[in-house]
Design a protein around this motif. Structure first.
Motif, PDB file in Angstrom:
ATOM      1  N   ILE A  16       5.238  22.052 -26.316  1.00  0.00           N
ATOM      2  CA  ILE A  16       5.499  20.760 -25.676  1.00  0.00           C
ATOM      3  C   ILE A  16       6.068  19.770 -26.694  1.00  0.00           C
ATOM      4  N   ALA A  17       5.498  19.730 -27.892  1.00  0.00           N
ATOM      5  CA  ALA A  17       5.991  18.825 -28.934  1.00  0.00           C
ATOM      6  C   ALA A  17       7.425  19.174 -29.336  1.00  0.00           C
ATOM      7  N   ALA A  18       7.722  20.458 -29.507  1.00  0.00           N
ATOM      8  CA  ALA A  18       9.069  20.886 -29.877  1.00  0.00           C
ATOM      9  C   ALA A  18      10.063  20.551 -28.759  1.00  0.00           C
ATOM     10  N   PHE A  19       9.683  20.813 -27.522  1.00  0.00           N
ATOM     11  CA  PHE A  19      10.557  20.505 -26.388  1.00  0.00           C
ATOM     12  C   PHE A  19      10.828  19.011 -26.303  1.00  0.00           C
ATOM     13  N   THR A  20       9.793  18.209 -26.447  1.00  0.00           N
ATOM     14  CA  THR A  20       9.941  16.752 -26.385  1.00  0.00           C
ATOM     15  C   THR A  20      10.819  16.242 -27.518  1.00  0.00           C
ATOM     16  N   ALA A  21      10.592  16.733 -28.734  1.00  0.00           N
ATOM     17  CA  ALA A  21      11.397  16.313 -29.884  1.00  0.00           C
ATOM     18  C   ALA A  21      12.865  16.693 -29.675  1.00  0.00           C
ATOM     19  N   HIS A  22      13.098  17.904 -29.187  1.00  0.00           N
ATOM     20  CA  HIS A  22      14.471  18.342 -28.923  1.00  0.00           C
ATOM     21  C   HIS A  22      15.126  17.475 -27.851  1.00  0.00           C
ATOM     22  N   HIS A  23      14.405  17.210 -26.779  1.00  0.00           N
ATOM     23  CA  HIS A  23      14.932  16.380 -25.688  1.00  0.00           C
ATOM     24  C   HIS A  23      15.270  14.973 -26.185  1.00  0.00           C
ATOM     25  N   LEU A  24      14.382  14.363 -26.953  1.00  0.00           N
ATOM     26  CA  LEU A  24      14.622  13.012 -27.477  1.00  0.00           C
ATOM     27  C   LEU A  24      15.795  12.987 -28.457  1.00  0.00           C
ATOM     28  N   ALA A  25      15.875  13.997 -29.311  1.00  0.00           N
ATOM     29  CA  ALA A  25      16.986  14.062 -30.273  1.00  0.00           C
ATOM     30  C   ALA A  25      18.317  14.240 -29.551  1.00  0.00           C
ATOM     31  N   THR A  26      18.341  15.080 -28.523  1.00  0.00           N
ATOM     32  CA  THR A  26      19.562  15.298 -27.752  1.00  0.00           C
ATOM     33  C   THR A  26      19.973  14.019 -27.024  1.00  0.00           C
ATOM     34  N   ALA A  27      19.013  13.341 -26.444  1.00  0.00           N
ATOM     35  CA  ALA A  27      19.310  12.089 -25.739  1.00  0.00           C
ATOM     36  C   ALA A  27      19.845  11.038 -26.710  1.00  0.00           C
ATOM     37  N   ARG A  28      19.254  10.940 -27.883  1.00  0.00           N
ATOM     38  CA  ARG A  28      19.716   9.980 -28.890  1.00  0.00           C
ATOM     39  C   ARG A  28      21.125  10.329 -29.345  1.00  0.00           C
ATOM     40  N   MET A  29      21.396  11.622 -29.549  1.00  0.00           N
ATOM     41  CA  MET A  29      22.718  12.051 -29.980  1.00  0.00           C
ATOM     42  C   MET A  29      23.765  11.711 -28.911  1.00  0.00           C
ATOM     43  N   ARG A  30      23.439  11.951 -27.648  1.00  0.00           N
ATOM     44  CA  ARG A  30      24.361  11.607 -26.554  1.00  0.00           C
ATOM     45  C   ARG A  30      24.626  10.107 -26.508  1.00  0.00           C
ATOM     46  N   LYS A  31      23.573   9.335 -26.681  1.00  0.00           N
ATOM     47  CA  LYS A  31      23.732   7.882 -26.656  1.00  0.00           C
ATOM     48  C   LYS A  31      24.600   7.416 -27.817  1.00  0.00           C
ATOM     49  N   ASN A  32      24.408   7.974 -29.004  1.00  0.00           N
ATOM     50  CA  ASN A  32      25.228   7.620 -30.158  1.00  0.00           C
ATOM     51  C   ASN A  32      26.688   7.999 -29.936  1.00  0.00           C
ATOM     52  N   GLU A  33      26.924   9.183 -29.386  1.00  0.00           N
ATOM     53  CA  GLU A  33      28.301   9.620 -29.106  1.00  0.00           C
ATOM     54  C   GLU A  33      28.955   8.727 -28.062  1.00  0.00           C
ATOM     55  N   LEU A  34      28.206   8.361 -27.030  1.00  0.00           N
ATOM     56  CA  LEU A  34      28.740   7.460 -26.010  1.00  0.00           C
ATOM     57  C   LEU A  34      29.064   6.097 -26.618  1.00  0.00           C
ATOM     58  N   SER A  35      28.198   5.599 -27.479  1.00  0.00           N
ATOM     59  CA  SER A  35      28.449   4.314 -28.139  1.00  0.00           C
ATOM     60  C   SER A  35      29.723   4.363 -28.983  1.00  0.00           C
ATOM     61  N   LYS A  36      29.924   5.449 -29.709  1.00  0.00           N
ATOM     62  CA  LYS A  36      31.155   5.611 -30.502  1.00  0.00           C
ATOM     63  C   LYS A  36      32.376   5.662 -29.593  1.00  0.00           C
ATOM     64  N   PHE A  37      32.271   6.412 -28.490  1.00  0.00           N
ATOM     65  CA  PHE A  37      33.358   6.529 -27.527  1.00  0.00           C
ATOM     66  C   PHE A  37      33.706   5.157 -26.947  1.00  0.00           C
ATOM     67  N   GLN A  38      32.675   4.405 -26.551  1.00  0.00           N
ATOM     68  CA  GLN A  38      32.888   3.084 -25.981  1.00  0.00           C
ATOM     69  C   GLN A  38      33.522   2.143 -26.987  1.00  0.00           C
ATOM     70  N   LEU A  39      32.983   2.104 -28.209  1.00  0.00           N
ATOM     71  CA  LEU A  39      33.506   1.203 -29.227  1.00  0.00           C
ATOM     72  C   LEU A  39      34.970   1.501 -29.523  1.00  0.00           C
ATOM     73  N   ALA A  40      35.336   2.770 -29.619  1.00  0.00           N
ATOM     74  CA  ALA A  40      36.730   3.139 -29.866  1.00  0.00           C
ATOM     75  C   ALA A  40      37.610   2.699 -28.696  1.00  0.00           C
ATOM     76  N   ALA A  41      37.156   2.933 -27.475  1.00  0.00           N
ATOM     77  CA  ALA A  41      37.940   2.537 -26.299  1.00  0.00           C
ATOM     78  C   ALA A  41      38.081   1.025 -26.230  1.00  0.00           C
ATOM     79  N   TYR A  42      36.985   0.300 -26.454  1.00  0.00           N
ATOM     80  CA  TYR A  42      37.027  -1.160 -26.409  1.00  0.00           C
ATOM     81  C   TYR A  42      37.980  -1.711 -27.469  1.00  0.00           C
ATOM     82  N   SER A  43      37.841  -1.242 -28.694  1.00  0.00           N
ATOM     83  CA  SER A  43      38.679  -1.790 -29.773  1.00  0.00           C
ATOM     84  C   SER A  43      40.139  -1.397 -29.586  1.00  0.00           C
TER      85      SER A  43
END
Length: 153
Positions: A16-43
């Motif tokens: 459960i701990a490994a699954f949760t850590a993986h899920h949170l890390a994946t979600a954070r990575m997606r959010k970071n990638e989306l933020s980079k995508f948005q910032l590039a598009a906006y600028s």
């Protein structure tokens, strides 16, 4: 028997701990990638819109096709990955003409820039009291000299 129950409980907890850590890390990575995508598009969009506006005001259309291509590419990236409020502000700016030649377009562009700032984490009215419009839409700095640029050549 107690050791077996403890062992199985530990395995389940570790899974459960490994699954949760993986899920949170994946979600954070997606959010970071989306933020980079948005910032590039906006600028890219803001830069292309500014280049087009300046080019049109000074009568230089030599790079207009390339700037329009960048503008439309970044517009579409915003439509795909931008926050809803940014997309709404972009649509409004586009409806008004998106050339920064009329007052309605300038107001819509200023609103778009404000919504982009807010989507990037700034407070809604953190720069409201500053003279943003004068800085955004004045083409030359105060000490710009046409004579200096003409005498160089």
């Amino acid at each position: 028997m107690t050791i077996l129950v403890s062992f199985i409980g530990s395995l389940i907890a570790a899974f459960i701990a490994a699954f949760t850590a993986h899920h949170l890390a994946t979600a954070r990575m997606r959010k970071n990638e989306l933020s980079k995508f948005q910032l590039a598009a906006y600028s890219d969009f803001l830069g292309a819109a500014s280049r087009l506006a300046v080019s049109r005001r000074v009568g230089d259309t030599s790079n207009e096709i390339e700037d329009l291509a960048v503008l439309n590419d970044s517009k579409n990236r915003i439509l795909i990955g931008g926050d809803r409020a940014v997309v709404e502000a972009l649509i409004e700016f586009w409806k008004h003409g998106a050339t920064l030649e009329r007052e309605q377009e300038i107001i819509a562009f200023k609103h778009l820039a404000s919504v982009i700032r807010e989507s990037l984490g700034h407070k809604k009215y953190d720069i409201f009291d500053l003279e943003i419009s004068n800085t955004m839409f004045k083409l030359e700095p105060s000490d710009f000299s046409y004579r200096a640029s003409r005498s160089d050549g």
